[in-house]
Every structure is written in C-alpha cells, then in structure tokens.
Write a protein that holds these residues in place. Structure first.
Motif, mmCIF file in Angstrom:
data_model
loop_
_atom_site.group_PDB
_atom_site.id
_atom_site.type_symbol
_atom_site.label_atom_id
_atom_site.label_comp_id
_atom_site.label_asym_id
_atom_site.label_seq_id
_atom_site.Cartn_x
_atom_site.Cartn_y
_atom_site.Cartn_z
ATOM 1 N N GLY A 18 -1.634 -4.286 -1.135
ATOM 2 C CA GLY A 18 -2.884 -3.548 -1.049
ATOM 3 C C GLY A 18 -2.894 -2.410 -0.050
ATOM 4 N N ASP A 19 -1.714 -1.996 0.419
ATOM 5 C CA ASP A 19 -1.666 -0.934 1.419
ATOM 6 C C ASP A 19 -1.139 0.382 0.871
ATOM 7 O OD1 ASP A 19 1.008 -1.562 1.119
ATOM 8 O OD2 ASP A 19 1.330 -2.187 3.186
ATOM 9 N N GLY A 20 -0.850 0.441 -0.426
ATOM 10 C CA GLY A 20 -0.364 1.676 -1.037
ATOM 11 C C GLY A 20 1.150 1.717 -1.213
ATOM 12 N N LEU A 21 1.880 0.839 -0.560
ATOM 13 C CA LEU A 21 3.319 0.740 -0.759
ATOM 14 C C LEU A 21 3.591 -0.257 -1.875
ATOM 15 C CD1 LEU A 21 4.552 0.643 2.957
ATOM 16 C CD2 LEU A 21 4.805 2.525 1.330
ATOM 17 N N PRO A 22 4.802 -0.246 -2.441
ATOM 18 C CA PRO A 22 5.087 -1.205 -3.510
ATOM 19 C C PRO A 22 4.876 -2.651 -3.052
ATOM 20 C CG PRO A 22 6.817 0.443 -3.406
ATOM 21 C CD PRO A 22 5.940 0.660 -2.204
ATOM 22 N N VAL A 23 4.313 -3.431 -3.944
ATOM 23 C CA VAL A 23 4.110 -4.859 -3.713
ATOM 24 C C VAL A 23 5.382 -5.569 -4.154
ATOM 25 C CG1 VAL A 23 2.755 -6.859 -4.414
ATOM 26 C CG2 VAL A 23 1.643 -4.640 -4.094
ATOM 27 N N LEU A 24 5.843 -6.536 -3.372
ATOM 28 C CA LEU A 24 7.064 -7.239 -3.725
ATOM 29 C C LEU A 24 6.810 -8.561 -4.440
ATOM 30 C CD1 LEU A 24 9.329 -6.569 -0.604
ATOM 31 C CD2 LEU A 24 9.042 -5.211 -2.687
ATOM 32 N N SER A 28 1.293 -11.127 -6.399
ATOM 33 C CA SER A 28 0.424 -9.986 -6.089
ATOM 34 C C SER A 28 0.687 -8.802 -7.003
ATOM 35 C CB SER A 28 0.628 -9.561 -4.628
ATOM 36 O OG SER A 28 0.325 -10.616 -3.758
ATOM 37 N N GLY A 29 1.545 -8.979 -8.013
ATOM 38 C CA GLY A 29 1.839 -7.910 -8.958
ATOM 39 C C GLY A 29 3.218 -7.304 -8.813
ATOM 40 N N GLY A 30 4.035 -7.821 -7.911
ATOM 41 C CA GLY A 30 5.382 -7.298 -7.699
ATOM 42 C C GLY A 30 6.408 -7.952 -8.605
ATOM 43 N N LEU A 103 13.285 -1.103 -0.875
ATOM 44 C CA LEU A 103 13.630 0.043 -0.020
ATOM 45 C C LEU A 103 12.389 0.850 0.364
ATOM 46 C CD1 LEU A 103 16.922 1.264 -1.720
ATOM 47 C CD2 LEU A 103 16.671 0.108 0.492
ATOM 48 N N ALA A 104 11.473 1.037 -0.580
ATOM 49 C CA ALA A 104 10.240 1.774 -0.266
ATOM 50 C C ALA A 104 9.412 1.028 0.770
ATOM 51 C CB ALA A 104 9.427 2.003 -1.542
ATOM 52 N N ARG A 105 9.347 -0.296 0.671
ATOM 53 C CA ARG A 105 8.577 -1.093 1.631
ATOM 54 C C ARG A 105 9.260 -1.059 2.999
ATOM 55 N NH1 ARG A 105 4.289 -3.381 2.917
ATOM 56 N NH2 ARG A 105 3.336 -2.871 0.970
ATOM 57 N N ILE A 106 10.590 -1.136 3.038
ATOM 58 C CA ILE A 106 11.307 -1.044 4.315
ATOM 59 C C ILE A 106 11.060 0.318 4.950
ATOM 60 C CG2 ILE A 106 13.597 -0.899 5.386
ATOM 61 C CD1 ILE A 106 14.508 -3.018 3.298
ATOM 62 N N GLY A 107 11.087 1.381 4.139
ATOM 63 C CA GLY A 107 10.866 2.734 4.662
ATOM 64 C C GLY A 107 9.494 2.931 5.255
ATOM 65 N N GLY A 108 8.513 2.194 4.757
ATOM 66 C CA GLY A 108 7.165 2.256 5.311
ATOM 67 C C GLY A 108 6.457 3.556 4.986
ATOM 68 N N PHE A 109 5.437 3.831 5.769
ATOM 69 C CA PHE A 109 4.612 5.020 5.562
ATOM 70 C C PHE A 109 5.199 6.231 6.261
ATOM 71 C CE2 PHE A 109 1.581 1.448 5.392
ATOM 72 C CZ PHE A 109 1.097 1.657 4.108
ATOM 73 N N PRO A 110 5.010 7.430 5.694
ATOM 74 C CA PRO A 110 5.447 8.633 6.415
ATOM 75 C C PRO A 110 4.757 8.694 7.778
ATOM 76 C CG PRO A 110 4.813 9.156 4.156
ATOM 77 C CD PRO A 110 4.410 7.737 4.400
ATOM 78 N N GLY A 111 5.540 8.862 8.803
ATOM 79 C CA GLY A 111 4.985 8.983 10.152
ATOM 80 C C GLY A 111 4.746 7.669 10.867
ATOM 81 N N HIS A 115 6.202 -0.853 10.713
ATOM 82 C CA HIS A 115 5.839 -1.984 9.840
ATOM 83 C C HIS A 115 4.521 -2.606 10.269
ATOM 84 C CE1 HIS A 115 9.946 -2.686 7.732
ATOM 85 N NE2 HIS A 115 9.501 -1.460 7.623
ATOM 86 N N GLY A 116 3.533 -1.727 10.290
ATOM 87 C CA GLY A 116 2.173 -2.161 10.601
ATOM 88 C C GLY A 116 1.993 -2.584 12.045
ATOM 89 N N GLY A 117 2.776 -2.001 12.959
ATOM 90 C CA GLY A 117 2.675 -2.328 14.380
ATOM 91 C C GLY A 117 3.427 -3.592 14.768
ATOM 92 N N ARG A 118 4.186 -4.150 13.847
ATOM 93 C CA ARG A 118 4.936 -5.369 14.154
ATOM 94 C C ARG A 118 6.161 -5.088 15.026
ATOM 95 N NH1 ARG A 118 2.717 -5.710 9.145
ATOM 96 N NH2 ARG A 118 1.687 -7.650 8.576
ATOM 97 N N PHE A 119 6.681 -3.843 14.964
ATOM 98 C CA PHE A 119 7.847 -3.427 15.736
ATOM 99 C C PHE A 119 7.594 -2.029 16.292
ATOM 100 C CE2 PHE A 119 9.266 -6.389 12.510
ATOM 101 C CZ PHE A 119 10.035 -7.279 13.256
ATOM 102 N N ARG A 120 8.449 -1.620 17.177
ATOM 103 C CA ARG A 120 8.355 -0.235 17.675
ATOM 104 C C ARG A 120 8.793 0.722 16.572
ATOM 105 N NH1 ARG A 120 11.690 2.393 22.661
ATOM 106 N NH2 ARG A 120 10.535 4.334 22.716
ATOM 107 N N SER A 121 9.893 0.386 15.904
ATOM 108 C CA SER A 121 10.337 1.163 14.746
ATOM 109 C C SER A 121 11.291 0.310 13.924
ATOM 110 C CB SER A 121 11.029 2.464 15.165
ATOM 111 O OG SER A 121 12.255 2.194 15.820
ATOM 112 N N VAL A 122 11.328 0.595 12.622
ATOM 113 C CA VAL A 122 12.204 -0.131 11.710
ATOM 114 C C VAL A 122 12.921 0.878 10.831
ATOM 115 C CG1 VAL A 122 12.344 -1.882 9.907
ATOM 116 C CG2 VAL A 122 10.603 -2.082 11.683
ATOM 117 N N ALA A 123 14.215 0.649 10.608
ATOM 118 C CA ALA A 123 15.057 1.501 9.760
ATOM 119 C C ALA A 123 15.087 2.945 10.254
ATOM 120 C CB ALA A 123 14.606 1.428 8.299
ATOM 121 N N GLU A 124 15.018 3.109 11.560
ATOM 122 C CA GLU A 124 15.032 4.443 12.159
ATOM 123 C C GLU A 124 16.308 4.703 12.953
ATOM 124 O OE1 GLU A 124 12.112 6.983 12.414
ATOM 125 O OE2 GLU A 124 12.335 6.014 10.480
ATOM 126 N N SER A 125 16.836 3.681 13.601
ATOM 127 C CA SER A 125 18.014 3.860 14.437
ATOM 128 C C SER A 125 18.936 2.674 14.232
ATOM 129 C CB SER A 125 17.606 3.937 15.903
ATOM 130 O OG SER A 125 18.749 4.063 16.725
#
Length: 161
Positions: A18-24, A28-30, A103-111, A115-125
């Motif tokens: 329900g957040d606009g990213l692909p549902v897995l 829930s429809g994935g 992959l789209a869910r791992i990539g998250g939202f632009p900017g 991952h919804g504040g769960r980490f500082r950053s994911v799949a960035e470094s």
C-alpha cells in the motif's frame, strides 16, 4: 535498534504493501507466497519463497565514540515449476517478473533508501545489488524449481559506544 533485529526489520519492509512500491506477498496481491526471516529447517516445497538471511555484520567506528553496523543481506529466492503446459519458459519469465518486483522494493523510493526509516540506508554502499540465478538445468530436474540469490548491504543508524 539492535543488530539482532536487522533481519526482521528488513522482512517488515519487504512485506509492506500500500505504499506505491511493488507488493511482494500474494496475500496482498504480489507474486510471492512467503517472505520470511531466516531459513526454516524444512523449507516448503512447491511454493514461491523468499528467505531473508544476513551474511555479515561489520561495525565501523568513527572518532573512537561512534559506531555503525553494516549488514550484508542475502535473500534466497525459490520459484516453483508450475506451468501446466509442460514447458518451463513461462515459469522462468514469471520468476524474472517476481525478481524485478523484489529489486524495486529493495531500491525503495527515490530520495529515501532507508526502507521506511528502518535503516540509515539500504542498497546504497556499495552501489550495487547483486542477483545470481542458479542454472535451471540443475534445479528443474532435481527439485522442479528455479532459484536465485540477491545480495545487498544496509547501513544501520549510528550509535555511541
């Protein structure tokens, strides 16, 4: 936050809907029947599964007072051979589509790659997510399934210690 709950935090992100990213999750429809933390003793057969594991934890120190945990996440993907036509090409295409959703869910939202504040950053470094597909010539005759592994890193929040 603790290093002990990092895998559960990542699963919580992967099953979000329900957040606009692909549902897995299929409920829930994935396209995936199961997304879970850790590998069960006897993994289910004939189902589409994502098992979220962690290969490493590295703690980096800053100025002798600050620390940050860095995780290497390892997703084990299992996709059943289920085509009623007797060929596996349609199932392989469906698997590719389902991997693309992951992959789209791992990539998250632009900017926002936290991952919804769960980490500082994911799949960035480092700046990559690695997907490795197992050879279907080996996995289909033996287990009637396709398999892949996805590896990426997450930086946790810094803490004093």
């Amino acid at each position: 936050m603790s290093t002990a709950d990092a895998v559960d935090r990542e699963v919580a992100w992967l099953i979000t809907s329900g957040d606009g990213l692909p549902v897995l999750l299929s409920t829930s429809g994935g396209q995936w029947q199961n997304v879970q933390a850790y590998m069960p003793r006897t993994p289910g057969r004939r189902g589409s599964n994502i098992f979220v594991l962690r290969r490493t934890i590295r703690e980096e120190r800053f100025a002798n007072q600050r620390r940050m945990a860095i995780y290497e996440f390892h997703l084990k993907l299992v996709w059943p051979l289920s085509s009623g036509s007797g060929t596996s090409e349609a199932d392989q295409r469906a698997f590719d589509s389902a991997v693309d959703d992951v992959l789209a869910r791992i990539g998250g939202f632009p900017g926002d790659h936290s991952h919804g504040g769960r980490f500082r950053s994911v799949a960035e470094s480092p700046h990559w997510v690695d997907v490795r597909f197992e050879d279907p010539a080996a996995t289909v005759p033996a287990d009637a399934e396709f398999r892949a592994e996805i590896t990426y890193f997450a930086d946790d929040a810094e803490f004093t210690g």
